[in-house]
Design an enzyme around this catalytic site. Structure first.
Site, short mmCIF file in Angstrom:
data_model
loop_
_atom_site.label_atom_id
_atom_site.label_comp_id
_atom_site.label_asym_id
_atom_site.label_seq_id
_atom_site.Cartn_x
_atom_site.Cartn_y
_atom_site.Cartn_z
N CYS A 35 0.82 -1.23 0.00
CA CYS A 35 0.00 0.00 0.00
C CYS A 35 0.85 1.26 0.00
CB CYS A 35 -0.90 -0.02 1.22
SG CYS A 35 -1.61 -1.63 1.48
N HIS A 95 -3.36 6.85 2.04
CA HIS A 95 -3.84 5.52 1.69
C HIS A 95 -5.15 5.29 2.45
CE1 HIS A 95 -4.33 1.32 1.19
NE2 HIS A 95 -3.82 0.96 2.36
N ASN A 110 -10.39 -0.60 0.62
CA ASN A 110 -8.94 -0.46 0.61
C ASN A 110 -8.42 -1.06 -0.69
OD1 ASN A 110 -6.22 -0.93 0.86
ND2 ASN A 110 -6.32 -1.44 3.04
O1 LIG Z 1 -11.89 -4.17 14.68
C1 LIG Z 1 -11.67 -3.24 13.91
O2 LIG Z 1 -12.12 -2.08 14.03
C2 LIG Z 1 -10.76 -3.52 12.72
C3 LIG Z 1 -9.32 -3.34 13.19
C4 LIG Z 1 -8.37 -3.67 12.06
N1 LIG Z 1 -8.67 -2.91 10.86
C5 LIG Z 1 -7.67 -2.62 9.96
C6 LIG Z 1 -6.33 -2.82 10.32
C7 LIG Z 1 -5.34 -2.53 9.38
C8 LIG Z 1 -5.70 -2.06 8.15
C9 LIG Z 1 -4.68 -1.79 7.13
C10 LIG Z 1 -4.64 -2.61 6.01
C11 LIG Z 1 -3.68 -2.41 5.03
C12 LIG Z 1 -3.61 -3.31 3.86
O3 LIG Z 1 -3.70 -2.56 2.71
C13 LIG Z 1 -2.76 -1.35 5.13
C14 LIG Z 1 -2.79 -0.53 6.25
C15 LIG Z 1 -3.74 -0.75 7.25
CL1 LIG Z 1 -3.76 0.28 8.63
C16 LIG Z 1 -7.04 -1.87 7.86
N2 LIG Z 1 -7.98 -2.14 8.77
C17 LIG Z 1 -10.08 -2.90 10.39
C18 LIG Z 1 -11.04 -2.57 11.54
#
Ligand SMILES: O=C(O)C1CCN(c2ccc(-c3cc(CO)ccc3Cl)cn2)CC1
Length: 326
Positions: free
Chosen positions: A111, A252, A283
């Site tokens: 990313c 991002h 994403n």
């Molecule tokens: O329980 C909750 O709230 C969940 C907690 C975890 N979450 C996340 C965690 C990490 C990412 C993420 C992914 C990438 C991959 O491109 C790059 C950068 C990031 Cl910071 C996206 N979401 C979703 C909600």
């Protein structure tokens, strides 16, 4: 140094999958997804491919600038979901648009790939005066997601975005102002995808394929909140700019709460300077910054002369921020 974005473009698959659509096929809900991520919909390939999305963007960029394919010197595609390991997606695009003078290669920085790509393109142009390049972020992550893992399947979308850049003198006079690219490989196991098993007759270890995307969500989330403000500040320092000089923070689109948290950590109001379009696309990894940039230009929100902070973060783990005068 002159680094002018002459055009922006995006291409997303036709099929839209809503949170409610996902709630039909897995144990999740629109309420949970919207509240925890900001995502409402995402676009998913049906008959499109990573290469077709990237080629679509390339063709739009040439059409918008009236640049002929033969004028293109560099084609860089940032992706972690190419249709093949070989040939590169960039080489496939080069063939499709017949940019017969262009060299072509992919960047694998997850990313952060588009920000890494801006810096690499600028570095190439530093030793190649009067050149023109295409930088495209393109992902078809839907083919590599574990659709039985509701913690990740709801987060990602497919799409491509890109820019046509030149260091030739022009009336736009865009500038590359500074950058900060980092990697944290010791934490790479927090976000993995695409492990191909070794099946040679000589292999001595037990090696199984593990193609689907796996993420330690809280570890990556906390990493982003801790490291992204520092990456942006370091790039601003390089550019001898204050954060208040930045007109748009094009981050991002991984999670709406992360963008809000980054703004708060930088002691900036979470306002129009932190645009969000994760609600529509999810994403899209390396395509994320480019799709958002293309939309802001399309909507007339970004004006020539605006200072942009383009910041990616994710697999590697990596962070990458580039400061530009558009
Ligand atoms: O329980 C909750 O709230 C969940 C907690 C975890 N979450 C996340 C965690 C990490 C990412 C993420 C992914 C990438 C991959 O491109 C790059 C950068 C990031 Cl910071 C996206 N979401 C979703 C909600």
């Amino acid at each position: 140094s002159t680094f002018s974005i002459m055009a922006t473009a995006k291409a997303v698959p036709d099929k839209v999958v809503t949170n409610d659509d996902l709630a039909q096929i897995m144990d999740t809900s629109d309420e949970w997804i919207s509240r925890r991520t900001g995502i409402k919909r995402r676009h998913v390939v049906t008959d499109e491919t990573n290469t077709s999305l990237a080629t679509n963007v390339a063709k739009q960029l040439l059409a918008k600038t009236h640049v002929s394919p033969e004028e293109i010197d560099f084609i860089i595609v940032a992706t972690m979901s190419g249709d093949y390991m070989m040939p590169s997606t960039a080489a496939a695009v080069q063939g499709q648009i017949q940019a017969n003078r262009a060299m072509a290669f992919d960047i694998s920085a997850a990313c952060s790939g588009f920000s890494y790509g801006l810096d690499v393109m600028h570095s190439l142009m530093a030793t190649h005066p009067n050149s023109t390049g295409l930088l495209i972020g393109s992902e078809a992550l839907s083919k590599l997601i574990d659709w039985h893992d509701r913690t990740t399947a709801v987060l990602f979308g497919d799409g491509a975005g890109g820019v046509l850049v030149t260091n030739r003198d022009n009336d736009v006079n865009g500038q590359f102002l500074g950058s900060q690219l980092d990697a944290y490989g010791a934490d790479g196991d927090a976000l993995t995808m695409g492990h191909i098993a070794n099946q040679s007759p000589f292999v001595t270890v037990d090696d199984k394929a593990d193609l689907p995307l796996h993420m330690d969500g809280h570890r990556v989330f906390d990493f982003a909140i801790r490291k992204v403000p520092a990456s942006i500040q370091a790039a601003a320092d390089q550019a001898h700019l204050k954060l208040s000089d930045v007109d748009f923070f094009i981050l991002h689109q991984a999670n709406q709460r992360i963008v809000k948290s980054v703004a708060r950590k930088m002691k900036l109001p979470f306002d129009d300077r932190f645009p969000i379009n994760i609600d529509e696309y999810g994403n899209t990894s390396a395509a994320s910054e480019a799709i958002l940039l293309a939309e802001l230009v399309e909507d007339g929100k970004i004006k020539r002369g605006d200072i942009l902070a383009m910041s990616g973060f994710g697999g590697g783990l990596t962070t990458g921020t580039v400061l530009l005068k558009y």
